[in-house]
Design a protein around this motif. Structure first.
Motif, PDB file in Angstrom:
ATOM      1  N   MET A 147      51.967  35.239  44.265  1.00 16.61           N
ATOM      2  CA  MET A 147      51.222  36.230  43.503  1.00 16.61           C
ATOM      3  C   MET A 147      49.950  36.655  44.240  1.00 16.61           C
ATOM      4  O   MET A 147      49.585  37.838  44.245  1.00 16.61           O
ATOM      5  N   LEU A 148      49.293  35.701  44.865  1.00 15.87           N
ATOM      6  CA  LEU A 148      48.076  36.021  45.603  1.00 15.87           C
ATOM      7  C   LEU A 148      48.369  36.963  46.774  1.00 15.87           C
ATOM      8  O   LEU A 148      47.623  37.920  47.013  1.00 15.87           O
ATOM      9  N   PHE A 149      49.446  36.685  47.490  1.00 16.43           N
ATOM     10  CA  PHE A 149      49.806  37.571  48.596  1.00 16.43           C
ATOM     11  C   PHE A 149      50.233  38.949  48.087  1.00 16.43           C
ATOM     12  O   PHE A 149      49.917  39.976  48.703  1.00 16.43           O
ATOM     13  N   LEU A 150      50.926  38.975  46.968  1.00 17.25           N
ATOM     14  CA  LEU A 150      51.378  40.253  46.419  1.00 17.25           C
ATOM     15  C   LEU A 150      50.210  41.162  46.053  1.00 17.25           C
ATOM     16  O   LEU A 150      50.198  42.352  46.397  1.00 17.25           O
ATOM     17  N   ILE A 151      49.221  40.625  45.347  1.00 21.67           N
ATOM     18  CA  ILE A 151      48.110  41.478  44.924  1.00 21.67           C
ATOM     19  C   ILE A 151      47.259  41.925  46.106  1.00 21.67           C
ATOM     20  O   ILE A 151      46.548  42.934  46.011  1.00 21.67           O
ATOM     21  N   ALA A 162      41.655  42.279  42.698  1.00 26.44           N
ATOM     22  CA  ALA A 162      42.286  41.149  43.371  1.00 26.44           C
ATOM     23  C   ALA A 162      41.294  40.018  43.628  1.00 26.44           C
ATOM     24  O   ALA A 162      41.695  38.865  43.838  1.00 26.44           O
ATOM     25  N   ASN A 163      40.002  40.320  43.594  1.00 26.15           N
ATOM     26  CA  ASN A 163      38.985  39.280  43.749  1.00 26.15           C
ATOM     27  C   ASN A 163      38.709  38.554  42.441  1.00 26.15           C
ATOM     28  O   ASN A 163      38.434  37.349  42.436  1.00 26.15           O
ATOM     29  N   LEU A 164      38.775  39.273  41.326  1.00 28.27           N
ATOM     30  CA  LEU A 164      38.369  38.705  40.044  1.00 28.27           C
ATOM     31  C   LEU A 164      39.486  37.985  39.303  1.00 28.27           C
ATOM     32  O   LEU A 164      39.271  36.900  38.751  1.00 28.27           O
ATOM     33  N   VAL A 165      40.682  38.575  39.294  1.00 29.28           N
ATOM     34  CA  VAL A 165      41.777  37.999  38.516  1.00 29.28           C
ATOM     35  C   VAL A 165      42.073  36.545  38.905  1.00 29.28           C
ATOM     36  O   VAL A 165      42.220  35.685  38.016  1.00 29.28           O
ATOM     37  N   PRO A 166      42.179  36.213  40.201  1.00 35.58           N
ATOM     38  CA  PRO A 166      42.452  34.805  40.548  1.00 35.58           C
ATOM     39  C   PRO A 166      41.389  33.846  40.029  1.00 35.58           C
ATOM     40  O   PRO A 166      41.697  32.708  39.682  1.00 35.58           O
ATOM     41  N   ALA A 167      40.129  34.303  39.962  1.00 33.29           N
ATOM     42  CA  ALA A 167      39.062  33.431  39.466  1.00 33.29           C
ATOM     43  C   ALA A 167      39.254  33.126  37.992  1.00 33.29           C
ATOM     44  O   ALA A 167      38.881  32.048  37.511  1.00 33.29           O
ATOM     45  N   PHE A 168      39.840  34.061  37.256  1.00 31.97           N
ATOM     46  CA  PHE A 168      39.994  33.893  35.817  1.00 31.97           C
ATOM     47  C   PHE A 168      41.226  33.075  35.431  1.00 31.97           C
ATOM     48  O   PHE A 168      41.387  32.738  34.251  1.00 31.97           O
TER      49      PHE A 168
END
Length: 244
Positions: A147-151, A162-168
């Motif tokens: 998912m991280l690579f996809l976004i 893409a910076n904020l969503v992974p943090a949440f």
């Protein structure tokens, strides 16, 4: 005395200060810096920038990376112009390396600020929620790398999102940093190469083609990388259905 000493540390607003500062800086930058961090500014000062680079190469590299980090960390306008500037000043390579490094550092800073301010609580709420929300959280947890690579690879996903969503959703910092550095390389190389050709663009009095990343010969290889990143997710889903 102990209670008084511990009280500030428990104040949730102290943890949110970095995120509040970033939001405030982003809003201020959108109003006051839009006309300065622009392609026209780069065109007007191109000769002075090249002269300074030739006289102070290492200082130019460090200053460029520092400015780029600030632009990304505070979500200021001008990230695309900064990427073009990296190519203009330093060619496709090492310009792309400087761009990717600076963007990754800036992204990690805003990621940490978001996670410190809201991420942990949101992640806990998602973890304890039920129904569709919990399933989405579980799906992200089971396929974090993919998912991280996809976004990062999908051009339509805004960089700040893409910076904020992974943090949440509780993504570890090392996964975020690695996937950011590697995932933004294709797009960074494309725009850095455009920046490397700005000399000719300036000479013709034109503006660069920033939509080049959506042209078939550029977009199709990137979509191919997206498909590779999504493949493990699809295979897991198919295996899960077979198990049912």
């Amino acid at each position: 005395m102990t209670e008084m000493t511990d009280a500030p540390a428990k104040n949730p607003w102290l943890k949110r200060l970095p995120l509040i500062a970033i939001v405030a800086a982003a809003l201020a930058g959108a109003f006051f810096l839009r006309d300065y961090l622009s392609f026209e500014t780069l065109a007007d000062h191109r000769e002075a920038l090249l002269a300074f680079r030739d006289a102070n190469y290492l200082l130019t590299v460090l200053a460029f990376i520092a400015i780029y980090v600030v632009i990304v960390a505070f979500s200021l306008p001008g990230a695309t112009v900064a990427t073009l500037t990296g190519g203009f000043l330093f060619a496709t390579f090492p310009g792309a390396l400087f761009n990717v490094t600076a963007a990754t550092i800036g992204a990690c800073l805003i990621f940490q600020a978001a996670r410190l301010g809201l991420g942990d609580k949101l992640s806990e709420k998602l973890e304890g929620s039920g129904g569709v929300v919990q399933k989405i959280k579980a799906g992200i947890d089971a396929n974090q790398w993919e998912m991280l690579f996809l976004i990062r690879l999908v051009p339509a996903v805004p960089f700040f999102v893409a910076n904020l969503v992974p943090a949440f959703v509780g993504v570890p910092l090392h996964r975020f940093a690695i996937s950011t550095f590697l995932g933004i390389i294709p797009g960074a190389v494309v725009y850095t190469s455009v920046g490397a050709g700005l000399g000719e663009v300036f000479a013709r009095g034109e503006t660069p083609n920033l939509g080049i990343i959506f042209e078939p010969h550029i977009l199709l290889p990137i979509l191919g990388l997206c498909a590779l990143a999504a493949l493990p997710i699809v295979l897991k889903a198919l295996r899960g259905k077979k198990g049912l």
